[in-house]
Design a protein around this motif. Structure first.
Motif, PDB file in Angstrom:
ATOM      1  N   MET A   1       0.848  -1.182   0.000  1.00 11.85           N
ATOM      2  CA  MET A   1       0.000   0.000   0.000  1.00 11.85           C
ATOM      3  C   MET A   1       0.887   1.236   0.000  1.00 11.85           C
ATOM      4  SD  MET A   1      -2.762   0.998   2.872  1.00 11.85           S
ATOM      5  CE  MET A   1      -4.030   2.118   2.468  1.00 11.85           C
ATOM      6  N   SER A   2       0.472   2.252  -0.719  1.00 14.36           N
ATOM      7  CA  SER A   2       1.200   3.517  -0.721  1.00 14.36           C
ATOM      8  C   SER A   2       0.197   4.668  -0.764  1.00 14.36           C
ATOM      9  CB  SER A   2       2.157   3.591  -1.904  1.00 14.36           C
ATOM     10  OG  SER A   2       1.445   3.574  -3.111  1.00 14.36           O
ATOM     11  N   TYR A   3       0.644   5.811  -0.335  1.00 16.12           N
ATOM     12  CA  TYR A   3      -0.208   6.998  -0.326  1.00 16.12           C
ATOM     13  C   TYR A   3       0.665   8.238  -0.288  1.00 16.12           C
ATOM     14  CZ  TYR A   3       0.807   6.823   4.661  1.00 16.12           C
ATOM     15  OH  TYR A   3       1.450   6.773   5.874  1.00 16.12           O
ATOM     16  N   SER A   4       0.056   9.380  -0.574  1.00 12.35           N
ATOM     17  CA  SER A   4       0.783  10.642  -0.473  1.00 12.35           C
ATOM     18  C   SER A   4       0.020  11.576   0.447  1.00 12.35           C
ATOM     19  CB  SER A   4       0.950  11.287  -1.854  1.00 12.35           C
ATOM     20  OG  SER A   4      -0.258  11.865  -2.281  1.00 12.35           O
ATOM     21  N   ILE A   5       0.777  12.341   1.209  1.00 13.63           N
ATOM     22  CA  ILE A   5       0.189  13.359   2.071  1.00 13.63           C
ATOM     23  C   ILE A   5       0.944  14.650   1.818  1.00 13.63           C
ATOM     24  CG2 ILE A   5      -0.168  14.171   4.430  1.00 13.63           C
ATOM     25  CD1 ILE A   5      -0.377  11.269   5.295  1.00 13.63           C
ATOM     26  N   THR A   6       0.203  15.713   1.596  1.00 16.86           N
ATOM     27  CA  THR A   6       0.792  17.034   1.418  1.00 16.86           C
ATOM     28  C   THR A   6       0.237  17.932   2.507  1.00 16.86           C
ATOM     29  OG1 THR A   6       0.920  16.721  -0.969  1.00 16.86           O
ATOM     30  CG2 THR A   6       1.021  18.984  -0.165  1.00 16.86           C
ATOM     31  N   ILE A   7       1.123  18.682   3.154  1.00 14.55           N
ATOM     32  CA  ILE A   7       0.703  19.625   4.184  1.00 14.55           C
ATOM     33  C   ILE A   7       1.234  21.001   3.802  1.00 14.55           C
ATOM     34  CG2 ILE A   7       0.849  20.263   6.619  1.00 14.55           C
ATOM     35  CD1 ILE A   7       1.262  17.255   7.215  1.00 14.55           C
ATOM     36  N   LEU A   8       0.339  21.978   3.752  1.00 13.44           N
ATOM     37  CA  LEU A   8       0.702  23.361   3.424  1.00 13.44           C
ATOM     38  C   LEU A   8       0.239  24.284   4.534  1.00 13.44           C
ATOM     39  CD1 LEU A   8      -0.775  23.757  -0.168  1.00 13.44           C
ATOM     40  CD2 LEU A   8       1.594  23.290   0.401  1.00 13.44           C
ATOM     41  N   GLN A   9       1.047  25.271   4.858  1.00 11.99           N
ATOM     42  CA  GLN A   9       0.597  26.361   5.711  1.00 11.99           C
ATOM     43  C   GLN A   9       0.882  27.625   4.930  1.00 11.99           C
ATOM     44  OE1 GLN A   9       2.066  26.552   9.726  1.00 11.99           O
ATOM     45  NE2 GLN A   9       1.495  28.698   9.917  1.00 11.99           N
ATOM     46  N   GLY A  10      -0.176  28.326   4.555  1.00 13.23           N
ATOM     47  CA  GLY A  10      -0.001  29.516   3.740  1.00 13.23           C
ATOM     48  C   GLY A  10      -1.192  30.441   3.829  1.00 13.23           C
TER      49      GLY A  10
END
Length: 130
Positions: A1-10
């Motif tokens: 299993m694989s996944y992507s997580i993106t976190i932005l503070q803007g």
């Protein structure tokens, strides 16, 4: 299993655009800027800003449309997705858009701290699969 997580503070570059799908699901599109700072060899402060396209669905989209505006701070967590579409203005040329499909958006005050929406307004919808 694989996944992507993106976190932005803007910060938002414009008010969120909210529309509704034929089934009534709300969709919010936002432009979020993130910036980094450094000093060059001469000691001068430099800045580079990146713009990110963010899309939210359901209750998250509705809350973003209600509580966020141009300049608002946001902490966005989601998944990077690239989609293909045809540009009718350019004779059906295939184009690609990369965006962050938000599964969580926290509203930030001017001090960078999380601002909670009024009680009962906690968005918890997950985006639909593409």
């Amino acid at each position: 299993m694989s996944y992507s997580i993106t976190i932005l503070q803007g910060h938002l570059g414009r008010d969120p655009e909210v529309r509704h799908l034929p089934d009534g699901t709300a969709v919010a599109t936002m432009s979020v800027a993130t910036s980094r700072f450094w000093k060059d060899k001469a000691g001068e402060r430099q800045e580079a800003t990146e713009w990110h396209r963010v899309v939210a669905f359901g209750k998250i989209a509705e809350s973003c449309g209600e509580y966020l505006k141009k300049g608002s701070g946001a902490l966005v967590e989601g998944e990077n997705r690239t989609r293909e579409w045809e540009d009718k203005k350019l004779g059906g040329l295939k184009r690609y858009t990369t965006e962050i499909v938000a599964n969580k958006v926290q509203f930030l005050g001017t001090n960078g701290k999380v601002v909670e929406p009024p009680a009962g307004d906690h968005p918890d919808d997950s985006p639909p699969p593409l």
